[in-house]
Design a protein around this motif. Structure first.
Motif, PDB file in Angstrom:
ATOM      1  N   ARG A 405       0.843  -1.197   0.000  1.00 38.95           N
ATOM      2  CA  ARG A 405       0.000   0.000   0.000  1.00 38.95           C
ATOM      3  C   ARG A 405       0.878   1.246   0.000  1.00 38.95           C
ATOM      4  O   ARG A 405       1.524   1.570   0.989  1.00 38.95           O
ATOM      5  CB  ARG A 405      -0.931  -0.012   1.210  1.00 38.95           C
ATOM      6  CG  ARG A 405      -1.948  -1.138   1.183  1.00 38.95           C
ATOM      7  CD  ARG A 405      -2.788  -1.182   2.453  1.00 38.95           C
ATOM      8  NE  ARG A 405      -3.573   0.023   2.622  1.00 38.95           N
ATOM      9  CZ  ARG A 405      -4.357   0.258   3.674  1.00 38.95           C
ATOM     10  NH1 ARG A 405      -4.435  -0.651   4.651  1.00 38.95           N
ATOM     11  NH2 ARG A 405      -5.056   1.375   3.763  1.00 38.95           N
ATOM     12  N   THR A 406       0.913   1.922  -1.139  1.00 34.05           N
ATOM     13  CA  THR A 406       1.717   3.133  -1.288  1.00 34.05           C
ATOM     14  C   THR A 406       1.042   4.029  -2.322  1.00 34.05           C
ATOM     15  O   THR A 406       0.468   3.515  -3.297  1.00 34.05           O
ATOM     16  CB  THR A 406       3.156   2.804  -1.737  1.00 34.05           C
ATOM     17  OG1 THR A 406       3.880   4.016  -1.988  1.00 34.05           O
ATOM     18  CG2 THR A 406       3.177   1.940  -2.991  1.00 34.05           C
ATOM     19  N   PRO A 407       1.084   5.347  -2.130  1.00 31.41           N
ATOM     20  CA  PRO A 407       0.464   6.237  -3.112  1.00 31.41           C
ATOM     21  C   PRO A 407       1.097   6.122  -4.497  1.00 31.41           C
ATOM     22  O   PRO A 407       0.419   6.297  -5.499  1.00 31.41           O
ATOM     23  CB  PRO A 407       0.688   7.631  -2.520  1.00 31.41           C
ATOM     24  CG  PRO A 407       0.900   7.410  -1.069  1.00 31.41           C
ATOM     25  CD  PRO A 407       1.575   6.081  -0.955  1.00 31.41           C
ATOM     26  N   SER A 408       2.405   5.831  -4.539  1.00 35.21           N
ATOM     27  CA  SER A 408       3.094   5.716  -5.816  1.00 35.21           C
ATOM     28  C   SER A 408       4.439   5.031  -5.618  1.00 35.21           C
ATOM     29  O   SER A 408       4.894   4.836  -4.483  1.00 35.21           O
ATOM     30  CB  SER A 408       3.319   7.101  -6.443  1.00 35.21           C
ATOM     31  OG  SER A 408       4.374   7.781  -5.776  1.00 35.21           O
ATOM     32  N   THR A 409       5.091   4.707  -6.735  1.00 35.29           N
ATOM     33  CA  THR A 409       6.437   4.120  -6.672  1.00 35.29           C
ATOM     34  C   THR A 409       7.457   5.142  -6.189  1.00 35.29           C
ATOM     35  O   THR A 409       8.573   4.769  -5.812  1.00 35.29           O
ATOM     36  CB  THR A 409       6.865   3.599  -8.054  1.00 35.29           C
ATOM     37  OG1 THR A 409       6.852   4.685  -8.990  1.00 35.29           O
ATOM     38  CG2 THR A 409       5.941   2.495  -8.542  1.00 35.29           C
ATOM     39  N   ARG A 410       7.097   6.410  -6.184  1.00 34.11           N
ATOM     40  CA  ARG A 410       8.014   7.480  -5.779  1.00 34.11           C
ATOM     41  C   ARG A 410       7.844   7.881  -4.309  1.00 34.11           C
ATOM     42  O   ARG A 410       8.498   8.813  -3.844  1.00 34.11           O
ATOM     43  CB  ARG A 410       7.807   8.726  -6.668  1.00 34.11           C
ATOM     44  CG  ARG A 410       8.170   8.504  -8.134  1.00 34.11           C
ATOM     45  CD  ARG A 410       9.616   8.092  -8.287  1.00 34.11           C
ATOM     46  NE  ARG A 410      10.014   7.932  -9.675  1.00 34.11           N
ATOM     47  CZ  ARG A 410      11.170   7.415 -10.058  1.00 34.11           C
ATOM     48  NH1 ARG A 410      12.029   7.001  -9.149  1.00 34.11           N
ATOM     49  NH2 ARG A 410      11.455   7.301 -11.335  1.00 34.11           N
ATOM     50  N   GLN A 411       6.973   7.179  -3.598  1.00 31.10           N
ATOM     51  CA  GLN A 411       6.757   7.509  -2.184  1.00 31.10           C
ATOM     52  C   GLN A 411       8.026   7.228  -1.376  1.00 31.10           C
ATOM     53  O   GLN A 411       8.683   6.196  -1.538  1.00 31.10           O
ATOM     54  CB  GLN A 411       5.606   6.676  -1.623  1.00 31.10           C
ATOM     55  CG  GLN A 411       5.351   6.888  -0.134  1.00 31.10           C
ATOM     56  CD  GLN A 411       4.627   8.187   0.162  1.00 31.10           C
ATOM     57  OE1 GLN A 411       4.822   9.182  -0.514  1.00 31.10           O
ATOM     58  NE2 GLN A 411       3.777   8.182   1.165  1.00 31.10           N
ATOM     59  N   THR A 412       8.396   8.152  -0.485  1.00 27.73           N
ATOM     60  CA  THR A 412       9.542   7.945   0.398  1.00 27.73           C
ATOM     61  C   THR A 412       9.234   6.802   1.368  1.00 27.73           C
ATOM     62  O   THR A 412       8.167   6.770   1.985  1.00 27.73           O
ATOM     63  CB  THR A 412       9.864   9.234   1.179  1.00 27.73           C
ATOM     64  OG1 THR A 412      10.084  10.295   0.238  1.00 27.73           O
ATOM     65  CG2 THR A 412      11.098   9.053   2.036  1.00 27.73           C
ATOM     66  N   VAL A 413      10.183   5.892   1.518  1.00 29.43           N
ATOM     67  CA  VAL A 413       9.931   4.656   2.252  1.00 29.43           C
ATOM     68  C   VAL A 413       9.628   4.896   3.725  1.00 29.43           C
ATOM     69  O   VAL A 413       8.819   4.194   4.328  1.00 29.43           O
ATOM     70  CB  VAL A 413      11.132   3.697   2.083  1.00 29.43           C
ATOM     71  CG1 VAL A 413      11.070   2.542   3.072  1.00 29.43           C
ATOM     72  CG2 VAL A 413      11.172   3.159   0.661  1.00 29.43           C
ATOM     73  N   ARG A 414      10.230   5.913   4.324  1.00 22.31           N
ATOM     74  CA  ARG A 414      10.011   6.146   5.751  1.00 22.31           C
ATOM     75  C   ARG A 414       8.560   6.501   6.063  1.00 22.31           C
ATOM     76  O   ARG A 414       8.123   6.402   7.218  1.00 22.31           O
ATOM     77  CB  ARG A 414      10.936   7.252   6.271  1.00 22.31           C
ATOM     78  CG  ARG A 414      10.662   8.621   5.708  1.00 22.31           C
ATOM     79  CD  ARG A 414      11.600   9.676   6.294  1.00 22.31           C
ATOM     80  NE  ARG A 414      11.381  10.985   5.701  1.00 22.31           N
ATOM     81  CZ  ARG A 414      10.435  11.832   6.069  1.00 22.31           C
ATOM     82  NH1 ARG A 414       9.603  11.487   7.047  1.00 22.31           N
ATOM     83  NH2 ARG A 414      10.301  12.999   5.484  1.00 22.31           N
ATOM     84  N   LEU A 415       7.780   6.891   5.038  1.00 26.39           N
ATOM     85  CA  LEU A 415       6.384   7.252   5.256  1.00 26.39           C
ATOM     86  C   LEU A 415       5.445   6.060   5.164  1.00 26.39           C
ATOM     87  O   LEU A 415       4.251   6.192   5.426  1.00 26.39           O
ATOM     88  CB  LEU A 415       5.966   8.323   4.242  1.00 26.39           C
ATOM     89  CG  LEU A 415       6.723   9.658   4.315  1.00 26.39           C
ATOM     90  CD1 LEU A 415       6.241  10.601   3.235  1.00 26.39           C
ATOM     91  CD2 LEU A 415       6.578  10.289   5.700  1.00 26.39           C
ATOM     92  N   LEU A 416       5.979   4.888   4.811  1.00 24.11           N
ATOM     93  CA  LEU A 416       5.145   3.691   4.735  1.00 24.11           C
ATOM     94  C   LEU A 416       4.989   3.066   6.116  1.00 24.11           C
ATOM     95  O   LEU A 416       5.826   3.241   6.999  1.00 24.11           O
ATOM     96  CB  LEU A 416       5.770   2.660   3.784  1.00 24.11           C
ATOM     97  CG  LEU A 416       5.943   3.055   2.313  1.00 24.11           C
ATOM     98  CD1 LEU A 416       6.511   1.879   1.530  1.00 24.11           C
ATOM     99  CD2 LEU A 416       4.629   3.501   1.708  1.00 24.11           C
ATOM    100  N   SER A 417       3.928   2.280   6.279  1.00 21.91           N
ATOM    101  CA  SER A 417       3.721   1.559   7.534  1.00 21.91           C
ATOM    102  C   SER A 417       4.725   0.418   7.645  1.00 21.91           C
ATOM    103  O   SER A 417       5.371   0.020   6.660  1.00 21.91           O
ATOM    104  CB  SER A 417       2.307   0.990   7.587  1.00 21.91           C
ATOM    105  OG  SER A 417       2.155  -0.032   6.608  1.00 21.91           O
ATOM    106  N   GLY A 418       4.846  -0.149   8.854  1.00 25.98           N
ATOM    107  CA  GLY A 418       5.803  -1.227   9.090  1.00 25.98           C
ATOM    108  C   GLY A 418       5.556  -2.445   8.226  1.00 25.98           C
ATOM    109  O   GLY A 418       6.489  -3.051   7.692  1.00 25.98           O
ATOM    110  N   GLY A 419       4.278  -2.818   8.075  1.00 26.64           N
ATOM    111  CA  GLY A 419       3.957  -3.985   7.268  1.00 26.64           C
ATOM    112  C   GLY A 419       4.325  -3.793   5.814  1.00 26.64           C
ATOM    113  O   GLY A 419       4.857  -4.703   5.162  1.00 26.64           O
ATOM    114  N   ASN A 420       4.074  -2.607   5.286  1.00 27.26           N
ATOM    115  CA  ASN A 420       4.423  -2.327   3.895  1.00 27.26           C
ATOM    116  C   ASN A 420       5.930  -2.210   3.706  1.00 27.26           C
ATOM    117  O   ASN A 420       6.459  -2.590   2.657  1.00 27.26           O
ATOM    118  CB  ASN A 420       3.717  -1.055   3.428  1.00 27.26           C
ATOM    119  CG  ASN A 420       2.231  -1.279   3.206  1.00 27.26           C
ATOM    120  OD1 ASN A 420       1.832  -2.142   2.436  1.00 27.26           O
ATOM    121  ND2 ASN A 420       1.396  -0.531   3.904  1.00 27.26           N
TER     122      ASN A 420
END
Length: 520
Positions: A405-420
Motif C-alpha cells: 500500500r503506497t500512493p506511488s512508486t516514488r513515495q519515500t519509504v520512511r512514510l510507509l507503515s511497518g507492514g508495507n
C-alpha cells in the motif's frame, strides 16, 4: 490553531484535583502528508492511572497520533489539552519538560554513546560546568535496576542487541518521571521474562497516577495491563471500550473491518526430500559452536531460542555479515565461499534483518529505488545508467504482487507503515531472485492483518521452491508457520523438532537448556 499555553506540570500532582478529569485530551486531530491523510478528525483521551491501548493496523495512524502528542508533528487541525489547558508542543524536548514521554517503536538512541549517557542525554547531572559522571552512572543504574535488566550503564549502545536497546529506551522514559507515558510497541523485542518485568513497572506507574498510552500488535498481552482500548482504522477513530467489556476478536474485527477466522493461513507448500541448503560445523568462538542443519525444498525451517541463544548470529554469519572460525555452507550441493554479504547475495542468499530500517531499507529513498537496490544491473543499460522505465515497471510489478500500500512508486519509504516496509524488503530480495531467504523476526512491529499477509508470502515462497528460514521469538508464530524447528541454547543447536509432533512446552524445555545439560 490555538496559541500554545505554558503548562506548569509541577503545580498539580497527578492525584490532586478532579481525579476523573483526563490528563490528556485530543479533539478532532487531523494530519496530512503528501498523498496521505494520516489522521482524520481523531479524538482521544487518557485518564490518570489508566493504561489506554490504541489498536489498529499498520497505517491506521497510531504512531502519527503519538507523534502529534509528543511534539514531533504539529497537527493540521484539532486541539490538544494537557492538564486541563489548551496547548501544543513544538518538539519532544517541550513535551518531555511538560511531563509527556514516549518510548518509540523506532529506537531513538545515540549508538556511540554509553547506556548512561543515552538515558540522561541533554539532562546530565553536573558539578559546576562539568558532567557528574559518578552520579550519571548511579542514576542510570537505578533506572536499569528498576527494570530488572542486566545491562551495564557503561556499555556502548551499538554493542547491545535490539532487545537490550529497547530496555534502554524504556529506562530513558522512566528517568523522565512522566505524567503521561506513551509506549509504542515496547515488548516487540523483549523476552517473556523482560515483558513480565515491564508489566510490573506499568502496574507501579498506574498506582502512582501516571496515564499510559499503550500500542502493541500483541493483542493477547493487553489483558494483563489495559483498562480501555481505542481502535483506529485508516486514520479515523472507530471506538473506545473498557477492555473488560470487549474481546480480542472484537478488537481485531474493528481494526481490519472484517473477522480473521484463522491466525495463520493454511499451508500450501509441502516439504520434499531434496536438500537445497546445508550448513556443516559452523563455529565462531564466543558466539556459536558446531552448528549444522539441512533445509529441504518446499520447507519453512524455524529457528527458536531465548534472546542471546545464537539464532541471529548464525544467520548473519551464513550471510557473511560476521566472520566464522570454521564451517561449510552448501547450496544445491555446491559448497559456497562467502566472505561478505556481497558474496552471499551473488550466490543467491538473502537475509532480512530484524531491524529492517537500519539494515534492510534506505528509508530516505523511494519505493522503486528500494525494490531494485540489490539488483541494479537488471534495470541499467550497458553503460551502467539506470533505465527508469525498467525500474518503474519492476516496482509496479511487486507493489501489485505483494499488495504494498503506497500512493506511488516514488513515495519515500520512511512514510510507509511497518507492514508495507517489510513487504518492500521481501520484494527487494525476490527481484534479486534469491534462492534462500532468512527472515529474522519477520512480523516484528506489524499488525495482525499485515502479519497474515506476510505469512501467506512465506508459504508462497516455500511452495515456489525458495528456501525459507524463519527466526522468531514468538513461539505461536514458529508453531503456526514452520515444518521443523531448530532450537538454540547458548550458542548450540540442541535439537531439531518436527513442528506437528512437538509443543510449545517441549520447545521451551530445549530452549532453556533443561534437556541440553549434556552440552554444558
Amino acid at each position: 490553531m490555538p496559541q500554545p499555553v505554558s503548562v506548569n506540570v509541577h503545580a498539580q500532582s497527578p492525584a490532586s484535583g478532579d481525579a476523573s478529569a483526563p490528563l490528556l485530551r485530543l479533539d478532532g486531530i487531523t494530519k496530512r502528508f503528501p498523498g496521505v491523510l494520516a489522521l482524520d478528525g481523531v479524538s482521544f483521551e487518557v485518564l490518570r492511572g489508566e493504561v489506554h491501548a490504541v489498536c489498529g493496523e499498520n497505517g491506521a495512524g497510531k504512531s502519527t497520533l503519538m507523534k502529534v502528542i509528543s511534539g514531533q508533528y504539529r497537527p493540521d487541525a484539532g486541539r490538544l489539552e494537557y492538564l486541563g489547558q489548551v496547548c501544543h508542543f513544538d518538539s519532544t524536548a517541550q513535551s518531555e519538560a511538560a511531563g509527556i514521554a514516549i518510548i518509540h517503536q523506532e529506537l531513538n538512541l545515540v549508538p556511540h554513546l554509553s547506556v548512561a549517557e543515552n538515558v540522561y542525554l541533554a539532562r546530565e547531572p553536573r558539578k559546576a560546568w562539568l558532567i557528574d559522571k559518578v552520579r550519571l552512572r548511579k542514576d542510570a543504574q537505578q533506572c536499569l535496576d528498576r527494570l530488572g535488566v542486566d545491562i551495564s550503564p557503561d556499555a556502548i549502545v551499538h554493542t547491545l542487541s535490539v532487545a537490550q536497546q529497547q530496555m534502554v529506551e524504556i529506562a530513558k522514559a522512566l528517568s523522565l518521571d512522566a505524567r503521561v507515558l506513551i509506549m509504542d510497541e515496547p515488548t516487540s523485542s523483549l523476552t517473556d521474562s523482560e515483558t513480565s518485568q515491564l508489566f510490573a513497572i506499568i502496574h507501579e506507574l498506574k498506582r502512582a497516577g501516571v496515564g499510559i498510552v499503550y500500542i502493541s500488535h500483541r493483542l493477547d498481552e493487553l489483558a494483563h495491563i489495559v483498562d480501555r482500548v481505542s481502535v483506529l482504522r485508516d486514520g479515523r477513530y472507530v471506538s473506545t471500550d473498557r477492555f473488560c467489556d470487549t474481546s480480542v476478536e472484537k478488537i481485531v474485527a474493528k481494526m481490519v473491518g472484517r473477522s480473521l477466522d484463522d491466525v495463520f493461513p493454511k499451508r500450501t507448500s509441502q516439504p520434499q526430500a531434496e536438500v537445497i541448503f546445508q550448513v556443516k560445523g559452523l563455529s565462531r568462538k564466543g558466539a556459536f559452536h558446531d552448528i549444522g542443519f539441512n533445509l529441504h525444498r518446499g520447507e519453512i525451517l524455524g529457528f527458536a531460542g531465548l534472546m542471546g541463544a545464537g539464532r541471529t548470529e548464525v544467520a548473519r554469519a551464513i550471510f557473511g555479515a560476521d566472520p566464522i572460525d570454521a564451517g561449510e555452507v552448501h547450496l544445491l550441493g555446491k559448497q559456497l565461499t562467502i566472505r561478505s554479504p556481497v558474496d552471499a547475495v551473488r550466490q543467491g542468499l538473502a537475509y532480512l534483518s530484524e531491524d529492517r530500517k537500519h539494515d534492510g531499507l534506505a528509508v530516505k529513498m523511494n519505493v522503486a529505488q528500494n525494490i531494485t537496490l540489490a539488483h541494479m544491473e537488471a534495470v541499467s543499460n550497458r553503460a551502467g545508467m539506470i533505465r527508469f522505465d525498467k525500474e518503474q515497471a519492476a516496482a509496479a510489478h511487486y507493489i501489485e504482487a505483494l499488495g504494498i500500500r503506497t500512493p506511488s512508486t516514488r513515495q519515500t519509504v520512511r512514510l510507509l507503515s511497518g507492514g508495507n516496509q517489510q513487504k518492500l524488503v521481501i520484494s527487494k530480495w525476490l527481484f534479486r531472485e534469491s534462492r534462500i531467504l532468512f527472515f529474522d523476526e519477520p512480523t516484528r512491529g506489524i499488525d495482525v492483518g499485515a502479519k497474515y499477509a506476510i505469512y501467506q508470502l512465506l508459504d508462497q515462497l516455500a511452495a515456489q521452491g525458495i528456501g525459507v528460514v524463519m527466526i522468531s521469538s514468538e513461539l505461536p508464530e514458529i508453531m503456526g508457520m514452520t515444518d521443523r524447528i531448530a532450537v538454540f541454547h547458548e550458542g548450540h543447536l540442541v535439537t531439531t523438532l518436527n513442528t506437528r509432533e512437538t509443543s510449545q512446552e517441549e520447545v521451551m524445555h530445549y530452549a532453556s537448556g533443561r534437556k541440553a545439560a549434556h552440552l554444558s
